[in-house]
Structure formats: structure tokens, C-alpha cells
Design a protein around this motif. Structure first.
Motif, mmCIF file in Angstrom:
data_model
loop_
_atom_site.group_PDB
_atom_site.id
_atom_site.type_symbol
_atom_site.label_atom_id
_atom_site.label_comp_id
_atom_site.label_asym_id
_atom_site.label_seq_id
_atom_site.Cartn_x
_atom_site.Cartn_y
_atom_site.Cartn_z
ATOM 1 N N LEU A 1 -25.218 35.483 -13.236
ATOM 2 C CA LEU A 1 -25.967 36.502 -12.417
ATOM 3 C C LEU A 1 -26.960 36.242 -11.287
ATOM 4 O O LEU A 1 -26.570 36.285 -10.179
ATOM 5 C CB LEU A 1 -26.878 37.808 -12.826
ATOM 6 C CG LEU A 1 -27.524 39.054 -11.852
ATOM 7 C CD1 LEU A 1 -26.587 39.898 -11.087
ATOM 8 C CD2 LEU A 1 -28.476 39.589 -12.833
ATOM 9 N N ALA A 2 -27.527 34.446 -12.158
ATOM 10 C CA ALA A 2 -28.246 34.164 -11.308
ATOM 11 C C ALA A 2 -27.815 32.985 -9.874
ATOM 12 O O ALA A 2 -27.893 32.466 -9.075
ATOM 13 C CB ALA A 2 -29.115 32.757 -12.329
ATOM 14 N N ASP A 3 -26.274 32.609 -11.116
ATOM 15 C CA ASP A 3 -25.223 32.118 -9.916
ATOM 16 C C ASP A 3 -24.913 32.448 -8.997
ATOM 17 O O ASP A 3 -24.444 32.042 -7.781
ATOM 18 C CB ASP A 3 -24.200 31.436 -10.959
ATOM 19 C CG ASP A 3 -24.452 29.661 -11.042
ATOM 20 O OD1 ASP A 3 -24.906 29.725 -10.759
ATOM 21 O OD2 ASP A 3 -23.404 29.486 -11.895
ATOM 22 N N GLY A 4 -24.652 33.963 -9.671
ATOM 23 C CA GLY A 4 -23.727 35.089 -8.655
ATOM 24 C C GLY A 4 -25.371 35.178 -7.412
ATOM 25 O O GLY A 4 -24.733 35.232 -5.779
ATOM 26 N N ILE A 5 -26.616 35.392 -6.898
ATOM 27 C CA ILE A 5 -27.302 35.436 -6.307
ATOM 28 C C ILE A 5 -28.264 33.901 -5.190
ATOM 29 O O ILE A 5 -27.719 34.107 -4.596
ATOM 30 C CB ILE A 5 -28.659 36.520 -6.800
ATOM 31 C CG1 ILE A 5 -28.421 37.269 -7.378
ATOM 32 C CG2 ILE A 5 -29.723 36.225 -6.413
ATOM 33 C CD1 ILE A 5 -28.995 37.919 -8.620
ATOM 34 N N TYR A 6 -27.929 32.894 -5.862
ATOM 35 C CA TYR A 6 -28.541 31.662 -5.313
ATOM 36 C C TYR A 6 -27.196 31.210 -5.005
ATOM 37 O O TYR A 6 -27.582 30.032 -3.833
ATOM 38 C CB TYR A 6 -28.947 30.979 -6.717
ATOM 39 C CG TYR A 6 -30.345 30.930 -6.826
ATOM 40 C CD1 TYR A 6 -30.565 31.650 -8.008
ATOM 41 C CD2 TYR A 6 -31.089 30.112 -6.717
ATOM 42 C CE1 TYR A 6 -31.919 32.535 -8.125
ATOM 43 C CE2 TYR A 6 -32.596 30.341 -6.207
ATOM 44 C CZ TYR A 6 -32.474 31.063 -7.450
ATOM 45 O OH TYR A 6 -33.843 31.126 -7.859
ATOM 46 N N THR A 7 -26.168 31.428 -4.954
ATOM 47 C CA THR A 7 -24.811 30.556 -4.612
ATOM 48 C C THR A 7 -24.008 31.751 -4.101
ATOM 49 O O THR A 7 -23.439 31.473 -2.716
ATOM 50 C CB THR A 7 -23.879 29.570 -5.909
ATOM 51 O OG1 THR A 7 -25.077 29.199 -6.392
ATOM 52 C CG2 THR A 7 -22.559 28.936 -5.294
ATOM 53 N N HIS A 8 -23.744 32.325 -4.963
ATOM 54 C CA HIS A 8 -22.756 32.737 -3.865
ATOM 55 C C HIS A 8 -22.283 33.900 -2.748
ATOM 56 O O HIS A 8 -22.093 34.436 -1.608
ATOM 57 C CB HIS A 8 -21.291 34.418 -5.174
ATOM 58 C CG HIS A 8 -20.561 33.621 -6.014
ATOM 59 N ND1 HIS A 8 -20.644 33.564 -7.390
ATOM 60 C CD2 HIS A 8 -20.641 31.937 -6.578
ATOM 61 C CE1 HIS A 8 -20.472 32.351 -8.202
ATOM 62 N NE2 HIS A 8 -20.491 32.036 -7.424
ATOM 63 N N TRP A 9 -24.278 34.887 -3.256
ATOM 64 C CA TRP A 9 -24.699 35.448 -2.253
ATOM 65 C C TRP A 9 -24.907 34.521 -0.836
ATOM 66 O O TRP A 9 -24.944 35.538 0.468
ATOM 67 C CB TRP A 9 -25.744 36.440 -2.195
ATOM 68 C CG TRP A 9 -26.384 37.304 -1.550
ATOM 69 C CD1 TRP A 9 -26.947 37.777 -0.273
ATOM 70 C CD2 TRP A 9 -26.300 39.074 -2.075
ATOM 71 N NE1 TRP A 9 -27.243 38.484 0.387
ATOM 72 C CE2 TRP A 9 -26.622 39.595 -1.324
ATOM 73 C CE3 TRP A 9 -25.646 39.608 -3.146
ATOM 74 C CZ2 TRP A 9 -26.808 40.885 -0.368
ATOM 75 C CZ3 TRP A 9 -25.680 40.563 -2.833
ATOM 76 C CH2 TRP A 9 -25.909 41.341 -2.071
#
Ligand code: BGP
Length: 465
Positions: free
Chosen positions: A239-247
Motif C-alpha cells: 500500500l505504501a508503494d502504491g501511494i508513494y509510487t503508482h499514485w
């Protein structure tokens, strides 16, 4: 064998507010940072960029040092309110002339300029109208971008629109530690959307301008590793990766938000509101490259404790770095990690892995490493700045970048942070990153550090040294 081709650019980076000073010189308007940093308690020991390291008046001396070090490119940002004191409308010709002279000085020394249009110093006048929460700020940004294209476009080939959405939006609208010091994720989501709109509009205007160059976006690259193999920690890290990166990467590299993540977080902060046409605007105006700023990784656990958003700004190890959102994730210390005095983990492998993850998700997008460096209180021995720790840090990261190139990534340049010691936004002048030391007790005199000579050799040997 070295992976660095002849056209690979060895550079270094800075940003306007952190080096220039001259905060009210020659008609410049106030930025949100000028106002914010003057508020008691806003920054470490009340430091601000009023004078910074006075690059505004000393840029010729600084460019001569860049040339001596062998730099082939210089990444710097333009202060929007220096050009447009109110954010739009009347142009401050003295401000335009400053960057024009800087660009000429760089080109005289065969140093390729890379311009960042927005490194966080929004004109205060636009903040007074609502800042990035207003779509009109995106429109003002395009007016500003067009002015820069018009005045500098025949001489500058490399352009980036924004630096690090996660930081200026995250800290500006979630933790509240940067201006405008709001703490409301729903407002962050909308402000961030207007930044993507501004980026797409500026890419469109760049292509219409006919400039023979490239334009891109600069983001933080921050890998997240779960502390344990538990499904909860793994999900928290993802989730952290998703927020920091993908978003933050998907809208500028795919022209859309990551749908799954948007629905997963909808209950927490809602969804960005699109104006008619935003969909195609984002899709049709993907930039030419992505800039990656890499410093560290974070180790992650699932978090049911209260939200804590404390960071270490003193440079005293373990001094209360606690960062976690209730119900989402928390960053914890890696028991086997090597850390800086500001509790940032040194993890060169993350640069290789991160670049390869970008390639896997977004294909063969050209990459520049637009920042990478070690913040430290440098040791001075017999009057010399012996920054061996910085040399070790940079050497390991150059190797990690080279490894990604060996694995097929299209990396085109490397810009350590920073060319010169400068103001660290919330950590004052004590957190040094530069190849060049600035003596704050001797009229801001410049002095070459040990790393200056190391980088000079590295460039001369094209990465071999
Ligand atoms: C990045 C910014 C830079 C710079 C760097 C180091 O996020 O783009 O402007 O400041 O981080 O961060 P700090 O100064 O907080 O150590």
C-alpha cells in the motif's frame, strides 16, 4: 566494462529557494516559502532562504566551480515569483535576466542546463487565491511555463515541470510541515490532481512551442520493504508503494490513476474530481522522460496505532522519527539497516531495484537520476572538508545505477544532490549535501570538499574511478 555511454550526462542539482537568496531582490515577489519560513517554529532553528548561499549574486563563481569539477549538466529550478511576482500577469524583467545570464554562463562552459519549473516556491499571491486546490493555479502555471519556453527555449533542451509531488503535496496538505500547512488528505488529493493537470498542460504547450528538447516530471523513488513476512506487513508495504509510487507516477506516465488503489483508498480521502476533458488531457500529454530522486528506502509494518507524523530534523540519531498512518502503514527502523544521522536508511540496492520496477511498469521510458546524495554534518580536519562518507554513498549509488543500466534500463544522466551546500527545507544549513562547502562564518566563502575532487575524477573517467 563501463555502461556509461559518451552522451551520458554527469551533473549535479540544486533548487532556487535553497541556494539563491535575494528573496526580495530586484522586483521578486514573495513565495509561500518566504512567508512560511518566517513564521516562528516553522523550520529548524528558524532558518530560511532569505540569503541562502547567495547564488543569486555569486552564480558566476559557482558556474566556474561547476566547470572546474567537470560537470556536464546542471539541474536548477526557476523561482516562479522572481519572473511573475504575482504568479501571472506582469513580468519582472530583472528576474528573467538573472536566469538568462545563468544559462549563458553555463553554455559558455559547455554545461547543459536542466530546468525544473516548480521546486515548491509557489507565488504567495496564488496561494492567497487557494493555491493548488484551485484549477486556476494550473492555468497560471502554464502561463509561467510559456514565458520560460519563450525566453529560454532556444538555449535549454532539458525541462522538468514539477519536483516531487509526494513531498510538496504530502507535506503541504497531509503532515502540514510544508506550506500551506494543511492537514487534510482529501484536499491533498485534489491539489495533487491540479498538479497533474498543470503538468499535462505544460507538456502540451512545450510541444506547441516547437522547442527541440525534452520535458518530463520528477518524482521521489522510495522503495518499501515489509519488516516481516506476515501478510499484514506485506500488504502495508504494498500500500505504501502504491501511494508513494503508482499514485504519483501513473498519471504522468500512463495518463491515468491506478484504479485499484483509488477504490481501495476512496473511503479514506475520496477520489480526485475531474473536469471535463481531464481524461484525454492526461492521456495525450505524457512527458518524454521521468526524473527519479533516490535517497533511501523505508521498512514498513501494518499499523493500528494512532497516526504519528514526526520526523528527525535535528540530525541526532533516533531522535523521534515516527511516521505512520493509523490503519494504513508505519515506517520502522530496519534492525539490520545502516542509517544517516537523520535516520534515513542507506540502501543502494534500492536504486537498482527501483529503476527496474519503473521499467517493468512503464516500459522503456528514458530516466534521469535527478537527485541522490548524503545529508551529513561533514567533518573538517585541518581546515579540509573530509566527506569520505559522501564519497562512499555516491560511489555505491553510481554502481547501483550502472547495474540497472546493465540490466537494460535507459538511464541518461546522474545529478547528485547537491552541487553546493544549501538550505535543507526543514533542517537548516547543518544538513550538508554539497561538493562545495559554504562557510557561513566567513561571508559565505566557497571551498572545495574532498568529494569535489573525487567527482571530478569520476566524471573525467566516465564513471570508472
Ligand atoms: C528532496 C528535495 C530537495 C532536497 C532533498 C534533501 O526531497 O527535492 O530539495 O532538499 O530532498 O532533503 P532534505 O533537505 O530534507 O534532507
Amino acid at each position: 566494462m563501463s555502461q556509461f555511454p559518451e552522451h551520458f550526462l554527469w551533473g549535479a542539482a540544486t533548487a532556487a529557494y535553497q541556494v539563491e537568496g535575494g528573496f526580495d531582490a530586484d522586483g521578486k515577489g514573495p513565495s509561500i516559502w518566504d512567508i512560511f519560513a518566517h513564521q516562528p517554529g516553522a523550520t529548524y532553528q528558524g532558518t530560511n532562504g532569505d540569503v541562502a548561499v547567495d547564488h543569486y549574486h555569486r552564480f558566476r563563481e559557482d558556474v566556474a566551480l561547476m566547470a572546474e569539477m567537470g560537470m556536464q549538466s546542471y539541474r536548477f529550478s526557476i523561482s516562479w515569483p522572481r519572473l511573475l511576482p504575482k504568479g501571472r500577469g506582469e513580468v519582472n524583467e530583472a528576474g528573467v535576466a538573472f536566469y538568462s545570464e545563468l544559462i549563458d554562463a553555463l553554455l559558455e562552459h559547455n554545461i547543459e542546463p536542466m530546468i525544473t519549473l516548480y521546486h515548491w516556491d509557489l507565488p504567495q499571491a496564488l496561494q492567497d487565491e487557494g493555491g493548488w486546490e484551485m484549477r486556476s493555479t494550473a492555468e497560471a502555471f502554464v502561463e509561467y511555463a510559456r514565458l520560460c519556453y519563450e525566453r529560454y527555449g532556444s538555449r535549454v533542451k532539458l525541462w522538468a515541470t514539477f519536483n516531487e509531488t509526494i513531498v510538496f503535496i504530502g507535506h503541504g496538505y497531509v503532515t502540514g510541515s510544508h506550506p500551506p500547512a494543511v492537514k487534510d488528505p482529501a484536499r491533498a488529493i485534489q491539489a495533487c490532481h491540479h498538479v497533474f493537470v498543470a503538468h499535462a498542460l505544460a507538456v502540451k504547450a512545450f510541444r506547441e512551442s516547437g522547442i527541440k528538447g525534452q520535458i518530463g516530471f520528477v518524482n521521489v523513488l522510495q522503495p518499501h520493504t515489509p519488516l516481516t513476512d506476515s501478510p499484514e506487513d506485506k500488504a502495508a508495504a504494498a500500500l505504501a508503494d502504491g501511494i508513494y509510487t503508482h499514485w504519483l507516477y501513473d498519471p504522468v506516465l500512463k495518463g491515468e490513476y491506478p484504479a485499484e488503489l483509488v477504490s481501495q483508498t476512496q473511503a479514506l480521502w475520496g477520489v480526485p474530481r475531474f473536469a471535463p476533458g481531464d481524461d484525454s488531457l492526461l492521456k495525450e500529454n505524457i512527458g518524454d522522460f521521468i526524473g527519479l530522486n533516490y535517497y533511501r528506502r523505508e521498512t514498513v509494518v501494518a499499523n493500528n496505532e494512532e497516526t504519528q507524523l514526526k520526523a528527525n530534523h535535528s540530525g541526532e540519531r533516533n531522535s523521534g522519527h515516527e511516521f505512520g498512518f493509523k490503519g494504513l502503514f508505519k515506517f520502522v527502523r530496519n534492525p539490520n539497516g545502516v542509517y544517516t544521522d537523520w535516520d534515513w536508511e542507506i540502501w543502494p540496492q534500492g536504486l537498482t531495484d527501483g529503476i527496474m520496477q519503473i521499467k517493468a511498469r512503464y516500459g522503456d521510458v528514458p530516466i534521469y537520476i535527478t537527485e541522490n546524495g548524503l545529508g551529513a554534518k561533514d567533518p573538517i580536519i585541518d581546515g579540509e572538508i573530509v566527506d569520505d562518507a559522501r564519497i562512499d554513498y555516491l560511489r555505491m549509488h553510481v554502481d547501483a545505477m550502472e547495474e540497472a543500466m546493465r540490466q537494460g534500463a535507459d538511464v541518461r544522466g546522474y545529478y547528485p544532490w547537491s552541487f553546493i551546500d544549501l538550505l535543507s527545507w526543514l533542517n537548516g544549513y547543518q544538513k550538508q549535501y554539497g561538493f562545495v562547502y559554504v562557510d557561513h562564518h566567513a561571508g559565505l566563502a566557497r571551498k572545495r570538499k574532498k568529494s569535489f575532487f573525487w567527482y571530478q575524477k569520476l566524471i573525467a573517467s566516465r564513471g570508472e574511478q
